[in-house]
Design a protein around this motif. Sequence first.
Motif, PDB file in Angstrom:
ATOM      1  N   HIS A  65     -28.479  85.849   7.968  1.00  0.00           N
ATOM      2  CA  HIS A  65     -27.716  86.077   6.734  1.00  0.00           C
ATOM      3  C   HIS A  65     -28.621  85.988   5.518  1.00  0.00           C
ATOM      4  CE1 HIS A  65     -24.621  85.485   3.613  1.00  0.00           C
ATOM      5  NE2 HIS A  65     -23.810  86.083   4.459  1.00  0.00           N
ATOM      6  N   GLY A 105     -30.567  89.041   4.911  1.00  0.00           N
ATOM      7  CA  GLY A 105     -29.793  90.236   4.580  1.00  0.00           C
ATOM      8  C   GLY A 105     -29.316  91.022   5.780  1.00  0.00           C
ATOM      9  N   SER A 106     -29.492  90.481   6.982  1.00  0.00           N
ATOM     10  CA  SER A 106     -29.040  91.171   8.201  1.00  0.00           C
ATOM     11  C   SER A 106     -27.604  90.739   8.504  1.00  0.00           C
ATOM     12  CB  SER A 106     -29.962  90.837   9.369  1.00  0.00           C
ATOM     13  OG  SER A 106     -31.289  91.220   9.100  1.00  0.00           O
ATOM     14  N   THR A 107     -26.677  91.255   7.706  1.00  0.00           N
ATOM     15  CA  THR A 107     -25.303  90.773   7.769  1.00  0.00           C
ATOM     16  C   THR A 107     -24.649  91.032   9.122  1.00  0.00           C
ATOM     17  OG1 THR A 107     -25.097  91.171   5.398  1.00  0.00           O
ATOM     18  CG2 THR A 107     -23.054  90.868   6.638  1.00  0.00           C
ATOM     19  N   ALA A 128     -25.999  88.699  11.656  1.00  0.00           N
ATOM     20  CA  ALA A 128     -25.539  87.340  11.361  1.00  0.00           C
ATOM     21  C   ALA A 128     -24.116  87.143  11.850  1.00  0.00           C
ATOM     22  CB  ALA A 128     -25.631  87.066   9.861  1.00  0.00           C
ATOM     23  N   ILE A 129     -23.258  88.140  11.632  1.00  0.00           N
ATOM     24  CA  ILE A 129     -21.866  88.055  12.092  1.00  0.00           C
ATOM     25  C   ILE A 129     -21.822  87.880  13.606  1.00  0.00           C
ATOM     26  CG2 ILE A 129     -19.792  89.455  12.451  1.00  0.00           C
ATOM     27  CD1 ILE A 129     -20.153  90.500   9.596  1.00  0.00           C
ATOM     28  N   ARG A 149     -17.552  80.437   6.975  1.00  0.00           N
ATOM     29  CA  ARG A 149     -18.623  81.341   6.552  1.00  0.00           C
ATOM     30  C   ARG A 149     -18.456  82.718   7.187  1.00  0.00           C
ATOM     31  NH1 ARG A 149     -24.798  79.496   5.503  1.00  0.00           N
ATOM     32  NH2 ARG A 149     -25.467  81.415   4.470  1.00  0.00           N
ATOM     33  N   THR A 189     -17.976  86.234   5.269  1.00  0.00           N
ATOM     34  CA  THR A 189     -18.876  87.363   5.527  1.00  0.00           C
ATOM     35  C   THR A 189     -18.087  88.620   5.883  1.00  0.00           C
ATOM     36  OG1 THR A 189     -20.539  85.783   6.317  1.00  0.00           O
ATOM     37  CG2 THR A 189     -20.911  88.101   6.809  1.00  0.00           C
ATOM     38  N   HIS A 190     -17.068  88.467   6.721  1.00  0.00           N
ATOM     39  CA  HIS A 190     -16.210  89.612   7.037  1.00  0.00           C
ATOM     40  C   HIS A 190     -15.550  90.160   5.772  1.00  0.00           C
ATOM     41  CE1 HIS A 190     -16.495  89.797  11.331  1.00  0.00           C
ATOM     42  NE2 HIS A 190     -15.960  88.609  11.556  1.00  0.00           N
ATOM     43  N   VAL A 230     -17.793  92.335   3.578  1.00  0.00           N
ATOM     44  CA  VAL A 230     -18.083  93.702   4.027  1.00  0.00           C
ATOM     45  C   VAL A 230     -16.788  94.494   4.224  1.00  0.00           C
ATOM     46  CG1 VAL A 230     -20.284  93.063   5.074  1.00  0.00           C
ATOM     47  CG2 VAL A 230     -18.200  92.994   6.468  1.00  0.00           C
TER      48      VAL A 230
END
Length: 254
Positions: free
Chosen positions: A121, A124-126, A129-130, A169, A173-174, A177
């Motif tokens: 995260h 920047g690798s969302t 990370a998810i 978290r 994050t979801h 995006v």
Amino acid sequence: MSAGVLIRRLGPFQVLKTGSPLSLRSGGKAEQLLSCLALHPHIGIHRETLVERIWPETSLGPAIQCLNTLTHSLKMQLADALGGQPPIVHSESHYALNLDGGVRVDVLEFESAIETGHRLHSEGSTGAAIKSYERAVDLYRGDLTPAPDISALLERERLRAACLTTLARLADTHFGVAAYDRALETALRLLAIDPCREDAHRMVMRSYVRLGARAQALRQYKLCRIILDGEFAVAPEPATERLFRLIRTDPGQV
């Protein structure tokens, strides 16, 4: 099929051998031994501490013999999944799980997945990370199996808090995006574990609004008030009240 041996302590205790559950007597000596060692997977436990916990009414000599017999029995059951290596190793009077030999512990994998998610995260690798956060919460099948000492109780609460924080978290994050359905699902999963988490109630409210379900968002606020009043006799936080007013008067700004 998963290789090696996996010891599960999150939720009901279980040992998986190459992906299949191993038949162990619930609460038996083998479960007690593996459970104790899984609480301290890196450092292990001193022999006398182990026998005191597992054979408290047996004198030291016979108890040590029982320990040696049990570790040998577990080797016979599990070594073929570990390339012939024993699941438990000992140096002098210290016993530990053979992590280098292929024994895995779900608690270690849970924490590793969280750490990886944080790193990805921050880079920047969302999407990656998810996936890592989702792996962590999937590993959390329930609270740490009970153990009779204070350190285990503290560890149980620490891991539970880590799961709740990771779910929060992941929901954020979801939402970030625009995956509002996944944000909603994750926040509801968090509330199923801890219904008093106001940040999760707010995420549910926001997600419902973004999904076009404003009335459901308002009902969630009412549910939040009922839960907090019944549990603690307190009103929602100012942030929750502000969100409620915004949903009522100007949902387009949520």
